[in-house]
Design a protein around this motif. Structure first.
Motif, PDB file in Angstrom:
ATOM      1  N   LEU A 175       0.834  -1.210   0.000  1.00 17.08           N
ATOM      2  CA  LEU A 175       0.000   0.000   0.000  1.00 17.08           C
ATOM      3  C   LEU A 175       0.862   1.251   0.000  1.00 17.08           C
ATOM      4  N   ASP A 176       1.889   1.270   0.833  1.00 18.22           N
ATOM      5  CA  ASP A 176       2.778   2.440   0.920  1.00 18.22           C
ATOM      6  C   ASP A 176       3.335   2.810  -0.446  1.00 18.22           C
ATOM      7  N   TRP A 177       3.744   1.791  -1.190  1.00 17.60           N
ATOM      8  CA  TRP A 177       4.368   2.037  -2.494  1.00 17.60           C
ATOM      9  C   TRP A 177       3.362   2.680  -3.449  1.00 17.60           C
ATOM     10  N   TYR A 178       2.151   2.148  -3.473  1.00 25.31           N
ATOM     11  CA  TYR A 178       1.137   2.681  -4.388  1.00 25.31           C
ATOM     12  C   TYR A 178       0.721   4.098  -4.001  1.00 25.31           C
ATOM     13  N   VAL A 179       0.636   4.368  -2.710  1.00 27.49           N
ATOM     14  CA  VAL A 179       0.304   5.724  -2.263  1.00 27.49           C
ATOM     15  C   VAL A 179       1.403   6.705  -2.673  1.00 27.49           C
ATOM     16  N   ALA A 180       2.661   6.263  -2.568  1.00 26.64           N
ATOM     17  CA  ALA A 180       3.791   7.131  -2.873  1.00 26.64           C
ATOM     18  C   ALA A 180       4.027   7.293  -4.377  1.00 26.64           C
ATOM     19  N   ASN A 181       3.597   6.322  -5.179  1.00 28.71           N
ATOM     20  CA  ASN A 181       3.987   6.307  -6.592  1.00 28.71           C
ATOM     21  C   ASN A 181       2.828   6.411  -7.582  1.00 28.71           C
ATOM     22  N   THR A 182       1.619   6.595  -7.092  1.00 27.88           N
ATOM     23  CA  THR A 182       0.478   6.791  -7.994  1.00 27.88           C
ATOM     24  C   THR A 182      -0.333   7.997  -7.525  1.00 27.88           C
ATOM     25  N   ASP A 183      -1.287   8.386  -8.337  1.00 26.79           N
ATOM     26  CA  ASP A 183      -2.124   9.540  -7.989  1.00 26.79           C
ATOM     27  C   ASP A 183      -3.163   9.198  -6.928  1.00 26.79           C
ATOM     28  N   LYS A 184      -3.483   7.939  -6.782  1.00 22.56           N
ATOM     29  CA  LYS A 184      -4.499   7.524  -5.811  1.00 22.56           C
ATOM     30  C   LYS A 184      -3.862   7.439  -4.426  1.00 22.56           C
ATOM     31  N   LYS A 185      -4.434   8.125  -3.468  1.00 16.61           N
ATOM     32  CA  LYS A 185      -3.834   8.220  -2.142  1.00 16.61           C
ATOM     33  C   LYS A 185      -4.610   7.484  -1.052  1.00 16.61           C
ATOM     34  N   THR A 186      -5.852   7.115  -1.325  1.00 14.01           N
ATOM     35  CA  THR A 186      -6.628   6.385  -0.319  1.00 14.01           C
ATOM     36  C   THR A 186      -7.244   5.143  -0.949  1.00 14.01           C
ATOM     37  N   TYR A 187      -7.234   4.076  -0.190  1.00 17.03           N
ATOM     38  CA  TYR A 187      -7.801   2.805  -0.644  1.00 17.03           C
ATOM     39  C   TYR A 187      -8.648   2.224   0.479  1.00 17.03           C
ATOM     40  N   GLU A 188      -9.782   1.641   0.128  1.00 19.63           N
ATOM     41  CA  GLU A 188     -10.669   1.055   1.120  1.00 19.63           C
ATOM     42  C   GLU A 188     -10.749  -0.455   0.925  1.00 19.63           C
ATOM     43  N   GLY A 189     -10.572  -1.186   2.015  1.00 23.57           N
ATOM     44  CA  GLY A 189     -10.797  -2.624   2.025  1.00 23.57           C
ATOM     45  C   GLY A 189     -10.240  -3.384   0.854  1.00 23.57           C
ATOM     46  N   HIS A 190     -11.120  -3.945   0.023  1.00 29.57           N
ATOM     47  CA  HIS A 190     -10.712  -4.863  -1.034  1.00 29.57           C
ATOM     48  C   HIS A 190     -10.047  -4.178  -2.217  1.00 29.57           C
ATOM     49  N   GLU A 191     -10.081  -2.852  -2.309  1.00 25.50           N
ATOM     50  CA  GLU A 191      -9.378  -2.167  -3.385  1.00 25.50           C
ATOM     51  C   GLU A 191      -7.923  -1.899  -3.007  1.00 25.50           C
ATOM     52  N   ASP A 192      -7.572  -2.154  -1.756  1.00 28.42           N
ATOM     53  CA  ASP A 192      -6.201  -1.978  -1.278  1.00 28.42           C
ATOM     54  C   ASP A 192      -5.281  -2.933  -2.034  1.00 28.42           C
ATOM     55  N   PRO A 193      -4.232  -2.428  -2.696  1.00 23.64           N
ATOM     56  CA  PRO A 193      -3.375  -3.307  -3.500  1.00 23.64           C
ATOM     57  C   PRO A 193      -2.656  -4.387  -2.686  1.00 23.64           C
ATOM     58  N   GLY A 194      -2.381  -4.119  -1.414  1.00 26.67           N
ATOM     59  CA  GLY A 194      -1.781  -5.139  -0.560  1.00 26.67           C
ATOM     60  C   GLY A 194      -2.762  -6.255  -0.261  1.00 26.67           C
ATOM     61  N   VAL A 195      -4.005  -5.884   0.000  1.00 31.66           N
ATOM     62  CA  VAL A 195      -5.071  -6.871   0.225  1.00 31.66           C
ATOM     63  C   VAL A 195      -5.258  -7.719  -1.033  1.00 31.66           C
ATOM     64  N   GLN A 196      -5.240  -7.073  -2.179  1.00 37.59           N
ATOM     65  CA  GLN A 196      -5.412  -7.793  -3.440  1.00 37.59           C
ATOM     66  C   GLN A 196      -4.283  -8.787  -3.682  1.00 37.59           C
ATOM     67  N   ARG A 197      -3.062  -8.432  -3.341  1.00 39.93           N
ATOM     68  CA  ARG A 197      -1.940  -9.334  -3.548  1.00 39.93           C
ATOM     69  C   ARG A 197      -2.041 -10.553  -2.634  1.00 39.93           C
ATOM     70  N   VAL A 198      -2.383 -10.341  -1.364  1.00 37.30           N
ATOM     71  CA  VAL A 198      -2.524 -11.468  -0.441  1.00 37.30           C
ATOM     72  C   VAL A 198      -3.661 -12.383  -0.896  1.00 37.30           C
ATOM     73  N   THR A 199      -4.764 -11.799  -1.329  1.00 37.20           N
ATOM     74  CA  THR A 199      -5.886 -12.591  -1.820  1.00 37.20           C
ATOM     75  C   THR A 199      -5.472 -13.422  -3.030  1.00 37.20           C
ATOM     76  N   GLN A 200      -4.718 -12.813  -3.936  1.00 39.96           N
ATOM     77  CA  GLN A 200      -4.226 -13.522  -5.128  1.00 39.96           C
ATOM     78  C   GLN A 200      -3.358 -14.716  -4.737  1.00 39.96           C
ATOM     79  N   VAL A 201      -2.428 -14.489  -3.809  1.00 37.68           N
ATOM     80  CA  VAL A 201      -1.515 -15.552  -3.385  1.00 37.68           C
ATOM     81  C   VAL A 201      -2.271 -16.660  -2.661  1.00 37.68           C
ATOM     82  N   TYR A 202      -3.173 -16.271  -1.757  1.00 38.19           N
ATOM     83  CA  TYR A 202      -3.969 -17.256  -1.016  1.00 38.19           C
ATOM     84  C   TYR A 202      -4.766 -18.129  -1.988  1.00 38.19           C
TER      85      TYR A 202
END
Length: 316
Positions: A175-202
């Motif tokens: 999440l930190d990386w996406y906040v620092a390197n993209t225009d989107k600064k807030t993410y909620e729940g399932h749109e959080d890129p870290g949450v999405q990566r863990v879900t993908q791996v699981y």
């Protein structure tokens, strides 16, 4: 009504991400995990000064004190939790297969001399190519590994193929990386890129029958934790365990083997060259993996310097 934390414990193994015994006793997790950064914080706490001094006094060298600190904290944590403790191999060894294997074996020997079974220990290794190679050797010897600094599917695939007991994808750092390197600064729940990566791996692991467990780590907010309810394990720091323990909000299970089986991810494989190219071409994973190794290495140096200062003072 059950607290959110108790509800979460009903579907996910909760792990305390701290080296503070008091916090572990308070929140009653199943497992606990430590690293140089957490032990550096704990070693500075007034309540642990006598323990650290005792370790340094009884050690013949700074290196011995460094290793003994990890094992002493791990041993005491195991007196509190019913499950396992993760003990981290020095991140400065992350690119040396043989050195990581030797250090892991040493930790296991130190624990076993204290009467603690290797089944209660998870050896934490950085998920570099060399770290994953070390994991494969150790798992074949019955030494269980927790592969940390996971940011990419390529790392997860290779860890699964190596037979890792556990992997720790770092939700908050993604999440930190996406906040620092993209225009989107807030993410909620399932749109959080870290949450999405863990879900993908699981989902990938469950879909393709890997025994390796997934432990979401490095959380920035309670929303990330709630969105990963049902994950095999979640390691949570005391600052987030507190609001979970005082809330009665209903926890909905989102991750499950049944849902994972419906995913359409094909089975993947990587040789060394393909793995290195996959990390190199993923800017987030590349920066966070190697930056994470550097950060853990830096904290290991700081912890070592703190012990060295005490060692020199006490040996005068």
């Amino acid at each position: 009504m059950a607290t959110s934390l108790d509800q979460l414990k009903g579907m996910t193994v909760v792990v305390a991400d701290t080296g503070d015994f008091n916090s572990i006793e308070k929140y009653k997790p199943t497992d606990a995990t430590t690293n140089p950064s957490l032990l550096l914080q704990a070693a500075k706490m007034p309540q642990y000064q006598d323990l650290v001094k005792e370790i340094v006094t009884s050690s013949a060298s700074v290196e011995e004190a460094f290793d003994s600190l990890f094992v002493e904290f791990g041993s005491r944590i195991l007196q509190i939790v019913p499950g396992r403790v993760s003990t981290e191999v020095d991140a400065r060894l992350s690119y040396d297969v043989d050195a990581q294997v030797a250090k892991a074996r040493k930790f296991i020997e130190m624990y076993e001399k204290r009467g603690i079974s290797r089944d209660r220990i998870l050896i934490k290794l950085s998920s570099t190519y060399e770290g994953i190679a070390a994991c494969k050797i150790l798992e074949a010897e019955g030494i269980h590994c927790n592969m940390t600094l996971i940011f990419s599917i390529a790392q997860a695939v290779l860890c699964g193929e190596a037979g890792a007991t556990l992997i720790s994808p770092f939700v908050g750092r993604i999440l930190d990386w996406y906040v620092a390197n993209t225009d989107k600064k807030t993410y909620e729940g399932h749109e959080d890129p870290g949450v999405q990566r863990v879900t993908q791996v699981y989902n990938y692991y469950k879909k393709h029958g890997y025994k390796t467990e997934v432990m979401g780590a490095s959380f920035r907010n309670v929303g990330e934790i709630m969105a990963l309810a049902g994950c095999d394990l979640l390691t949570i720091n005391p600052k987030l365990l507190e609001p979970l323990s005082s809330s009665t909000e209903t926890v909905t299970r989102y991750l499950s083997p049944e849902v994972a089986m419906q995913s359409d991810m094909p089975k993947l494989s990587y040789d060394e060259a393909q793995f290195r190219e996959a990390i190199k071409s993923d800017k987030m994973a590349n920066e966070k993996l190697y930056g994470g190794v550097d950060a853990f290495s830096s904290d290991a140096v700081k912890l070592e310097e703190q012990l060295k200062t005490m060692f020199e003072e006490l040996k005068k």
